[in-house]
Design a protein around this motif. Structure first.
Motif, short mmCIF file in Angstrom:
data_model
loop_
_atom_site.label_atom_id
_atom_site.label_comp_id
_atom_site.label_asym_id
_atom_site.label_seq_id
_atom_site.Cartn_x
_atom_site.Cartn_y
_atom_site.Cartn_z
N PRO A 186 0.84 -1.22 0.01
CA PRO A 186 -0.12 0.35 -0.14
C PRO A 186 0.60 1.45 -0.03
O PRO A 186 0.34 2.39 -0.34
N ASP A 187 1.68 1.25 0.90
CA ASP A 187 2.58 2.28 0.92
C ASP A 187 3.53 2.41 0.05
O ASP A 187 3.43 3.94 -1.09
N GLY A 188 3.96 1.76 -1.18
CA GLY A 188 4.45 1.30 -2.32
C GLY A 188 3.69 2.38 -3.50
O GLY A 188 4.08 3.30 -4.94
N LEU A 189 2.52 2.01 -3.37
CA LEU A 189 1.41 2.52 -4.05
C LEU A 189 1.22 4.10 -4.41
O LEU A 189 1.05 4.24 -5.09
N ARG A 190 1.26 4.34 -2.61
CA ARG A 190 0.46 5.93 -2.50
C ARG A 190 2.43 6.33 -3.49
O ARG A 190 1.38 7.81 -3.45
N ASP A 191 2.92 6.16 -2.98
CA ASP A 191 4.29 6.85 -3.29
C ASP A 191 4.53 6.47 -4.11
O ASP A 191 5.78 7.48 -5.19
N VAL A 192 4.37 5.81 -5.35
CA VAL A 192 4.10 6.01 -7.07
C VAL A 192 3.32 6.89 -7.26
O VAL A 192 2.76 7.17 -8.58
N GLY A 193 2.23 7.45 -6.98
CA GLY A 193 1.05 8.71 -6.37
C GLY A 193 -0.44 8.17 -6.98
O GLY A 193 -1.44 9.02 -7.46
N PHE A 194 -0.50 7.27 -6.05
CA PHE A 194 -1.92 6.58 -6.18
C PHE A 194 -2.37 7.63 -5.31
O PHE A 194 -2.17 7.34 -3.62
N SER A 195 -3.43 7.44 -5.28
CA SER A 195 -4.45 8.45 -4.07
C SER A 195 -4.95 6.98 -2.81
O SER A 195 -4.99 5.82 -3.42
N ALA A 196 -5.41 7.60 -2.18
CA ALA A 196 -6.32 6.33 -0.89
C ALA A 196 -7.34 5.39 -1.66
O ALA A 196 -7.59 4.64 -1.60
N ASP A 197 -8.22 5.84 -2.84
CA ASP A 197 -9.16 5.68 -2.90
C ASP A 197 -8.65 4.39 -3.91
O ASP A 197 -9.31 3.36 -4.83
N ASP A 198 -7.77 4.91 -4.76
CA ASP A 198 -7.15 3.85 -5.73
C ASP A 198 -6.09 2.65 -5.05
O ASP A 198 -6.59 1.41 -6.07
N LYS A 257 -8.50 0.21 -4.73
CA LYS A 257 -9.42 -0.47 -5.85
C LYS A 257 -8.38 -1.56 -5.88
O LYS A 257 -8.70 -2.38 -6.19
N ILE A 258 -7.18 -1.11 -6.28
CA ILE A 258 -5.55 -1.76 -6.27
C ILE A 258 -5.57 -2.85 -5.16
O ILE A 258 -5.55 -4.66 -6.00
N THR A 259 -5.56 -3.57 -3.62
CA THR A 259 -5.24 -4.04 -2.66
C THR A 259 -6.03 -4.89 -2.46
O THR A 259 -6.36 -5.82 -2.08
N HIS A 260 -7.69 -4.51 -2.58
CA HIS A 260 -9.12 -5.47 -2.29
C HIS A 260 -10.57 -5.08 -2.91
O HIS A 260 -10.82 -5.98 -3.67
N GLY A 261 -10.02 -3.61 -3.20
CA GLY A 261 -11.74 -3.23 -3.74
C GLY A 261 -12.26 -3.99 -4.66
O GLY A 261 -12.72 -4.35 -5.68
N ASN A 262 -11.07 -4.11 -6.04
CA ASN A 262 -11.33 -4.87 -7.41
C ASN A 262 -11.83 -6.24 -6.98
O ASN A 262 -12.57 -6.48 -8.34
N TRP A 263 -10.86 -6.80 -6.46
CA TRP A 263 -11.07 -8.09 -6.06
C TRP A 263 -12.67 -8.24 -5.99
O TRP A 263 -13.22 -9.36 -5.73
N LEU A 264 -13.23 -7.10 -4.54
CA LEU A 264 -14.22 -7.62 -4.22
C LEU A 264 -15.48 -6.95 -4.98
O LEU A 264 -16.81 -8.15 -5.13
#
Length: 325
Positions: free
Chosen positions: A291-303, A306-313
């Motif tokens: 999660p921190d890695g994704l934030r560090d490359v520019g993803f928002s909290a909502d994004d 989605k990537i970590t669990h929301g899209n699968w759910l």
């Protein structure tokens, strides 16, 4: 919470404890590669024994709500999946029966063309067979997610068109980012985006490449570039991490009973054995830095969610339930 779209190998209590420590509360587990119906039933029985014996840290998930419930209870939810359709043994009625036993994800083919569709490793992809269309309809009807990770591109596109529900590529990457037979063309990723499907980005070095297997920022850069192709609603995580595998396990995974010759699968003669894990992913617990890695490359909290669990759910909610037809 994180969900991993596919892992494999010999899970044990330590596996669940480490996943929980990493913040992973849902994982699609591989119950088989080449096994037929009876062996696949044996595998389900062994999984029931494993979860029953470790029910303080693990649970089965048959719906997206089960994953959320497991997370709230501090457990890891195991979602039952197979990396081949051999468990059906050409019997259309077995699709419903395995669904009733809790199977929720099945890949149409593994590394070889079968009676459903073509594999990514065949010289020519035959496309979806008549039987494959029947199985897809049954999987749609009885709540099994269609997986096309090792399926050829033509067959994958056929499956997306044939399925009434969105499909998944649970563990692969974009071929335009790292060329490999196992990875998916931009055409497939665009079709996933248009149909509501999801690709789980892999962390398996043989299909990720050395650059994207470097520090976490570089793997997350790959995810960001995949989002540019497939869209934020169609990209998730599918590490393809293996548990407690040894050489006989890799031999079975790659060669099964179908050949007398050496087959390297996604590996090669130059790199024949177990691929080194990514630099950032030396232990299961290292998934906690995603999660921190994704934030560090520019993803928002909502994004990130989605990537970590929301899209699968979301996808599980669309596919794990039986249809009324």
């Amino acid at each position: 919470m994180m969900i991993d779209g596919l892992q494999c190998g010999h899970f044990d209590r330590d596996s669940f404890i480490k996943l929980k420590s990493a913040g992973v509360h849902g994982v699609v587990v591989t119950c088989g590669f080449w096994e037929g119906a009876l062996e696949s039933l044996d595998s389900l029985g062994q999984w029931r024994d494993l979860i029953r014996g470790n029910n303080d840290v693990a649970a089965f998930a048959y719906t997206p709500e089960d994953i959320t419930t497991a997370a709230e209870a501090g457990k890891v939810a195991a979602i039952l999946g197979y990396q081949n359709a051999n468990l059906f043994e050409g019997r259309i009625r077995l699709v419903e029966m395995f669904a009733e036993l809790g199977v929720r994800v099945v890949q149409l083919t593994y590394n070889n063309q079968n009676d459903l569709a073509g594999s990514c490793y065949e010289a020519e992809d035959c496309g979806l067979a008549r039987y494959g269309r029947q199985v897809i309809a049954e999987m749609n009807r009885h709540g099994i997610l269609i997986d096309c990770s090792h399926v050829g591109d033509r067959s994958t596109l056929d499956a997306i068109e044939a399925s009434d529900k969105p499909i998944a590529v649970t563990h692969a990457n974009a071929a335009s980012l790292f060329p490999h037979q196992r990875n998916k063309s931009d055409k497939v990723l665009h079709a996933l985006r248009a149909s509501g499907g999801v690709i789980g980005c892999a962390a398996y070095r043989n299909i990720t490449g050395d650059y994207y297997s470097g520090p976490i920022a570089q793997w997350c850069e790959m995810i960001a570039r995949t989002v540019e192709i497939a869209g934020i609603d169609s990209v998730a995580i599918g590490t393809d991490r293996s548990h407690n595998f040894t050489k006989p396990d890799y031999d079975w995974m790659r060669m099964g009973r179908w050949t007398r010759e050496v087959d390297y699968g996604a590996a090669s003669a130059a790199r024949p054995g177990k691929a080194p894990p990514p630099d950032w992913f030396q232990t299961l617990e290292d998934m906690q830095i995603i999660p921190d890695g994704l934030r560090d490359v520019g993803f928002s909290a909502d994004d990130v969610a989605k990537i970590t669990h929301g899209n699968w759910l979301r996808l599980y909610g669309q596919t794990f339930r039986k249809s009324n037809t």
